[in-house]
Design a protein around this motif. Structure first.
Motif, PDB file in Angstrom:
ATOM      1  N   ILE A   1       0.844  -1.195   0.000  1.00  0.00           N
ATOM      2  CA  ILE A   1       0.000   0.000   0.000  1.00  0.00           C
ATOM      3  C   ILE A   1       0.877   1.242   0.000  1.00  0.00           C
ATOM      4  CG2 ILE A   1      -1.720   1.281   1.329  1.00  0.00           C
ATOM      5  CD1 ILE A   1      -2.688  -1.408   2.427  1.00  0.00           C
ATOM      6  N   ARG A   2       0.628   2.147  -0.944  1.00  0.00           N
ATOM      7  CA  ARG A   2       1.394   3.386  -1.026  1.00  0.00           C
ATOM      8  C   ARG A   2       0.450   4.559  -0.817  1.00  0.00           C
ATOM      9  NH1 ARG A   2       6.098   1.346   0.080  1.00  0.00           N
ATOM     10  NH2 ARG A   2       6.916  -0.069  -1.510  1.00  0.00           N
ATOM     11  N   LEU A   3       0.683   5.319   0.236  1.00  0.00           N
ATOM     12  CA  LEU A   3      -0.202   6.440   0.541  1.00  0.00           C
ATOM     13  C   LEU A   3      -0.199   7.477  -0.566  1.00  0.00           C
ATOM     14  CD1 LEU A   3       0.370   7.112   4.352  1.00  0.00           C
ATOM     15  CD2 LEU A   3      -1.438   5.818   3.243  1.00  0.00           C
TER      16      LEU A   3
ATOM     17  N   HIS B   1       0.017   7.065  -3.710  1.00  0.00           N
ATOM     18  CA  HIS B   1      -0.877   6.637  -4.784  1.00  0.00           C
ATOM     19  C   HIS B   1      -2.341   6.868  -4.395  1.00  0.00           C
ATOM     20  CE1 HIS B   1       2.441   3.621  -6.218  1.00  0.00           C
ATOM     21  NE2 HIS B   1       2.772   4.891  -6.397  1.00  0.00           N
ATOM     22  N   ILE B   2      -2.664   6.568  -3.124  1.00  0.00           N
ATOM     23  CA  ILE B   2      -4.036   6.762  -2.655  1.00  0.00           C
ATOM     24  C   ILE B   2      -4.408   8.237  -2.684  1.00  0.00           C
ATOM     25  CG2 ILE B   2      -5.557   6.550  -0.646  1.00  0.00           C
ATOM     26  CD1 ILE B   2      -3.993   4.023   0.096  1.00  0.00           C
ATOM     27  N   LEU B   3      -3.492   9.087  -2.235  1.00  0.00           N
ATOM     28  CA  LEU B   3      -3.755  10.531  -2.228  1.00  0.00           C
ATOM     29  C   LEU B   3      -3.911  11.065  -3.649  1.00  0.00           C
ATOM     30  CD1 LEU B   3      -1.293  11.670   0.564  1.00  0.00           C
ATOM     31  CD2 LEU B   3      -3.780  11.625   0.684  1.00  0.00           C
TER      32      LEU B   3
ATOM     33  N   GLU C   1      -5.103   9.392  -6.169  1.00  0.00           N
ATOM     34  CA  GLU C   1      -6.446   8.989  -6.610  1.00  0.00           C
ATOM     35  C   GLU C   1      -7.499   9.943  -6.056  1.00  0.00           C
ATOM     36  OE1 GLU C   1      -7.023   4.990  -5.427  1.00  0.00           O
ATOM     37  OE2 GLU C   1      -5.580   4.146  -6.851  1.00  0.00           O
ATOM     38  N   GLU C   2      -7.331  10.353  -4.783  1.00  0.00           N
ATOM     39  CA  GLU C   2      -8.278  11.287  -4.179  1.00  0.00           C
ATOM     40  C   GLU C   2      -8.229  12.642  -4.877  1.00  0.00           C
ATOM     41  OE1 GLU C   2     -10.519  10.748  -1.666  1.00  0.00           O
ATOM     42  OE2 GLU C   2      -9.990   8.641  -1.954  1.00  0.00           O
TER      43      GLU C   2
ATOM     44  N   THR D   1      -9.128  11.664   3.805  1.00  0.00           N
ATOM     45  CA  THR D   1      -8.828  10.393   3.159  1.00  0.00           C
ATOM     46  C   THR D   1      -8.711   9.299   4.215  1.00  0.00           C
ATOM     47  OG1 THR D   1      -7.627  11.494   1.382  1.00  0.00           O
ATOM     48  CG2 THR D   1      -7.158   9.162   1.729  1.00  0.00           C
TER      49      THR D   1
ATOM     50  N   VAL E   1      -7.855   5.226   4.939  1.00  0.00           N
ATOM     51  CA  VAL E   1      -7.310   3.959   4.460  1.00  0.00           C
ATOM     52  C   VAL E   1      -7.806   2.872   5.411  1.00  0.00           C
ATOM     53  CG1 VAL E   1      -5.223   2.632   3.988  1.00  0.00           C
ATOM     54  CG2 VAL E   1      -5.262   5.100   3.548  1.00  0.00           C
TER      55      VAL E   1
ATOM     56  N   THR F   1      -6.856  17.420  -1.231  1.00  0.00           N
ATOM     57  CA  THR F   1      -6.590  16.609  -0.049  1.00  0.00           C
ATOM     58  C   THR F   1      -5.652  17.346   0.882  1.00  0.00           C
ATOM     59  OG1 THR F   1      -6.792  14.593  -1.358  1.00  0.00           O
ATOM     60  CG2 THR F   1      -5.705  14.387   0.770  1.00  0.00           C
TER      61      THR F   1
ATOM     62  N   ILE G   1      -5.158  12.385   7.142  1.00  0.00           N
ATOM     63  CA  ILE G   1      -5.306  11.028   6.624  1.00  0.00           C
ATOM     64  C   ILE G   1      -5.685  10.128   7.790  1.00  0.00           C
ATOM     65  CG2 ILE G   1      -4.196   9.123   5.404  1.00  0.00           C
ATOM     66  CD1 ILE G   1      -2.199  11.123   4.305  1.00  0.00           C
TER      67      ILE G   1
END
Length: 440
Positions: free
Chosen positions: A7-9, A11-13, A15-16, A33, A35, A84, A89
């Protein structure tokens, strides 16, 4: 095995931010955000703790990078409009296990971690660094009391570093140690008493669970508080030493030499990967050391260099400090490879020797509440065998069984004879848990 891919934060951020860019409502952009991760059969929770550490490390890295970008661009508006807030987070973990004792053990560790987290002024290096002159004076005083038959009361510690160290030692032993030094056992009982007296309120405000779960956890905590060695089938110290925990000493370890005989191609691949990871570590550390300034060098190191080289100029002191730091980095890189090989590096020899001789974990250097013997073992390698004999006597007479490894069902089920722990903490964590991906 770790998640693949991890899991890479960032990448998630991203996407947001991409979602926010296609949304016109403020409801989405202001929403933090989150997770969410499910751990089914959490067991000893090793993956939970690794996730917490990695999540925090990634979060710190992202915040530092964003702050640096903002300072370089002098444009905070762009950071605020990216959809974001980097600092906002949320990590939501769902932890599941069929055994209440596993959840209760997790609760004890989380309570200790929560207390440790209140010491915001204590940095990690404060917990592991060499003792300060103030601490050395206190240790000498404690040693004197010990020689006169008096026992220093660790509750009298008023320094936040001391309290943080005390919690760190508790966490180390609760998780890894089948047997606990007397002061650590007493500290564990303090934590359990606090949880019972407050009905776990310090944790229930941020951990959600059904009432039936808290009731089961409370039942386990009461069992740990009231159980006694040798009563109602609860193991004694001697029973634990002889049968329940044996380090893997004398057994063949799957090192590179053994692997070459089984699978030469796999051995070459592993060795190449180890060396690649080592070089990556060295390259990153070298860049950091080259850019460091004198005011960022730890003061004790600067003082040591000045004492050895009176009159030396700042440039010479900085150069000498960088050289020492680089030597330490190289040693750590070699230790990194040693761990993956299943070997013992020189820096871990004393701990391994104590483990082999006593089947227990040697108290860390910062721990002085149980007398001077264990510091003497660390600092007197020529006398370590004789000192370990004294330690075995002290362990047999004064150490206590780690309650958090056991539950009523286990002790009642194992009436028929001796057994070993399924979780061999030191052996398991050093081989199965601290693998290359985690260490990297």
């Amino acid at each position: 095995q770790p998640c693949s891919p991890p899991i890479r934060l960032e990448h998630i951020l991203q996407e947001e931010r991409d979602k926010a860019a296609t949304t016109t409502t403020t409801e989405t952009t202001n929403k933090p955000t989150t997770v969410s991760i499910l751990f089914g059969g959490v067991g000893d929770a090793r993956h939970v703790y690794a996730t917490l550490c990695d999540f925090y490390r990634q979060w710190q890295s992202i915040v530092a990078q964003r702050n640096e970008d903002d300072n370089n661009n002098n444009d905070t508006a762009d950071a605020e409009s990216n959809g974001t807030n980097t600092a906002d987070i949320r990590l939501h973990l769902t932890l599941n296990d069929i055994h209440p004792a596993a959840i209760a053990r997790l609760v004890v560790v989380l309570e200790a971690l929560q207390q440790l987290g209140t010491y915001h002024n204590v940095k990690h290096q404060d917990l592991v660094s060499t003792a300060t002159s103030e601490q050395k004076e206190r240790e000498e005083k404690e040693d004197s009391l010990e020689e006169n038959g008096q026992h220093p009361n660790e509750k009298d510690c008023k320094n936040s570093v001391d309290e943080a160290r005390r919690l760190a030692v508790l966490l180390q032993y609760v998780y890894f140690g089948v047997l606990l030094p007397p002061s650590v056992h007493g500290h564990l009982m303090e934590v359990i008493d606090t949880l019972l007296d407050t009905n776990l309120e310090t944790l229930r405000c941020w951990i959600g669970a059904d009432d039936s779960v808290w009731t089961a956890v409370r039942g386990i905590l009461e069992y740990w508080k009231n159980c006694r060695e040798g009563e109602e089938w609860f193991p004694t110290v001697q029973y634990a030493l002889e049968t329940m925990y044996k380090p893997k000493v004398g057994e063949e370890e799957l090192d590179l030499q053994a692997m070459r005989a089984l699978d030469p191609q796999a051995a070459e691949s592993l060795q190449a990967r180890q060396q690649e990871q080592k070089q990556m570590m060295l390259a990153a550390a070298k860049a950091q050391i080259q850019s460091i300034t004198l005011d960022a060098i730890p003061p004790p190191l600067v003082s040591r260099i000045r004492n050895k080289s009176p009159g030396a100029k700042d440039d010479a002191i900085l150069s000498a400090a960088k050289k020492i730091m680089w030597q330490n980095v190289v040693k750590k890189a070699d230790m990194f490879v040693d761990i993956m090989d299943g070997k013992t590096s020189p820096g871990r020899n004393m701990d391994s020797f104590f483990l082999k001789e006593t089947c227990c974990i040697l108290p860390p250097n910062c721990h002085s509440a149980d007398g001077p013997l264990y510091r003497q073992i660390r600092h007197s390698p020529k006398e370590r065998r004789v000192l370990c004999q004294k330690a075995r006597e002290a362990i047999s007479s004064g150490w206590r069984v780690n309650r958090t490894f056991f539950d009523p069902k286990w002790t009642h089920y194992k009436k028929t004879g001796p057994d070993t722990l399924e979780f061999n903490p030191v052996a398991d964590v050093s081989t199965d848990f601290l693998h290359a991906d985690i260490l990297a």
